[in-house]
Design an enzyme around this catalytic site. Structure first.
Site, PDB file in Angstrom:
ATOM      1  N   ASP A  62       3.290   1.371   3.188  1.00  0.00           N
ATOM      2  CA  ASP A  62       3.978   0.260   4.097  1.00  0.00           C
ATOM      3  C   ASP A  62       2.875  -0.336   4.752  1.00  0.00           C
ATOM      4  OD1 ASP A  62       4.461   2.704   5.416  1.00  0.00           O
ATOM      5  OD2 ASP A  62       5.784   1.391   6.612  1.00  0.00           O
TER       6      ASP A  62
ATOM      7  N   GLU B  75       6.446   4.419   6.950  1.00  0.00           N
ATOM      8  CA  GLU B  75       5.582   5.156   8.180  1.00  0.00           C
ATOM      9  C   GLU B  75       5.567   4.256   9.568  1.00  0.00           C
ATOM     10  OE1 GLU B  75       2.262   6.380  10.890  1.00  0.00           O
ATOM     11  OE2 GLU B  75       2.711   4.521  10.010  1.00  0.00           O
TER      12      GLU B  75
HETATM   13 ZN   LIG Z   1      -0.851   3.809   9.362  1.00  0.00          ZN
END
Ligand SMILES: [Zn+2]
Length: 413
Positions: free
Chosen positions: A84, A178
């Site tokens: 992401d 994340e």
């Molecule tokens: Zn990162």
């Protein structure tokens, strides 16, 4: 060395929108992120011919394996990169390549009046003669962490094409979410099957992260008493004022804007309220675990004392831990940190181990039983329009991974 497929691969990845969304209730948080994993990363890994390429529904990860080229067992090493990108415009990313940068000029970002200025971003001065990749002014680049994603795939490609390089079994994971801090908690450590791993999601060559904050979060819900201000004397209890009084009892110097290096802080992130009720959100950060505990104790003490004065629980406190400094765990596994140090050294890189004033996926994973420091990936100015990466830094990141694969085989023979 140069890896000819790395740049085209990176450019392809950054043009796919895979931004996560902290307000989403699905997992992974966005379909576009899952599509990037399944349709792009997984397809590339299958095309290259890796083993065991699959999507793990529980962890939202694409997993793959590089088979060993040696006939003895060594600890299984893993590498992780997150799929992401951060909370900034990621529609139609249009990467710009600036070859043979002179190390001093401003770089114009597309058609916009935004510039990467070496006087503002002095790291640029280190990259004279190198290839800088930027976005075009209105989006982020997404090098965080598509640098890592492209590097992992390129690393796998290189080892598959060079079976004469001796290494043990290596596991790869491409993780979700994340940037919104929720991906790692779903990670399936057992299924992944590595003894230790590295996230590849860091800054300039030489950066090695194995110390992070220990972190907690808390919220206060404050109940006031609202009466007409004309007749409020000794009756009104203003919830906003209680919030202010609480905040003023925290150490004034221990806030993000006044701390650096190894100093911790209390950070008021959100304060909304009326006379009737108020809500405050804070995070607490400290490199030392007992420092974190002391900060938590202080919060409890202030709240308890204030409530005692009111004679009722006007302030409701909810506090929870987020992650802990991985250094405390890795101190027992310095062989893992030393493997990275050895690889950096043999690649001629200066080692920079400044602790991270934040967490990494590795902070959680380390406490879930997968020791996991973070390697550099060549990311600069993450999370905004000024983001850039340097092709030569990305080459170095792949070199380091290849070196670590070899060293892990040699050191455990
Ligand atoms: Zn990162």
């Amino acid at each position: 060395m140069e890896y000819p497929n790395l740049l085209p691969r990176f450019l392809k990845y950054v043009q796919v929108n895979s931004r996560s969304d902290e307000h989403s209730s699905r997992f992974p948080s966005t379909k576009r992120e899952e599509d990037f994993q399944k349709q792009v990363i997984m397809t590339d890994l299958k095309t290259l011919g890796l083993n065991d390429v699959h999507y793990n529904q529980k962890s939202g990860c694409v997993i793959a394996e590089l088979p060993a080229t040696i006939d003895y067992d060594v600890p299984v090493m893993g590498f992780l990169a997150h799929s992401d990108t951060a909370d900034f415009n990621s529609e139609n990313v249009n990467p710009q390549i600036h070859r043979n940068y002179d190390g001093k000029s401003k770089i114009k970002l597309g058609d916009y009046e935004f510039y990467l200025d070496p006087e503002v971003f002095p790291n640029l001065k280190n990259y004279q003669g190198q290839t800088i990749i930027t976005a075009s002014g209105d989006t982020l680049l997404g090098g965080d962490d598509k640098c890592g994603v492209a590097e992992l795939v390129t690393f796998a490609e290189y080892l598959l094409n060079h079976p004469e390089i001796k290494h043990g079994k290596i596991r790869l994971a491409f993780t979700p979410d994340e940037e919104i801090g929720t991906g790692a908690s779903h990670f399936d450590v057992d299924e992944f099957g590595a003894d230790f791993a590295f996230t590849v999601d860091g800054e300039a060559p030489g950066k090695l992260d194995w110390g992070t904050f220990s972190a907690a979060q808390f919220e206060l819900d404050i109940q006031g008493v609202n009466v007409h201000p004309a007749v409020a004397k000794e009756q009104m209890i203003n919830a906003i004022q209680i919030g202010i009084d609480f905040h003023n009892q925290l150490p004034h110097e221990e806030v993000p804007e006044k701390t650096e290096g190894r100093q911790g802080f209390f950070h008021l992130m959100n304060f909304k309220g009326t006379v009737d009720n108020a809500h405050l959100d804070y995070i607490i950060r400290d490199f030392e675990r007992d420092g974190l505990e002391k900060r938590k104790a202080l919060i409890k003490e202030i709240v308890t004392k204030m409530n005692e004065k009111f004679g009722t629980e006007r302030i409701k406190l909810k506090m929870w831990d987020q992650y802990y400094n991985m250094a405390d765990e890795l101190a027992k596994r310095m062989d893992i940190v030393n493997l990275a140090r050895e690889a950096y050294k043999s690649e001629g890189l200066p080692i920079n181990e400044d602790p991270v004033r934040g967490g990494t996926d590795g902070s959680q994973l380390t406490y879930m039983g997968l020791p996991c420091p973070n390697l550099f990936a060549g990311e600069e100015n993450m999370h905004g329009r000024y983001e850039y990466t340097v092709l030569e830094s990305m080459y170095k990141a792949v070199d380091v991974m290849v070196k670590m694969a070899t060293l892990n085989a040699i050191n455990n023979k």
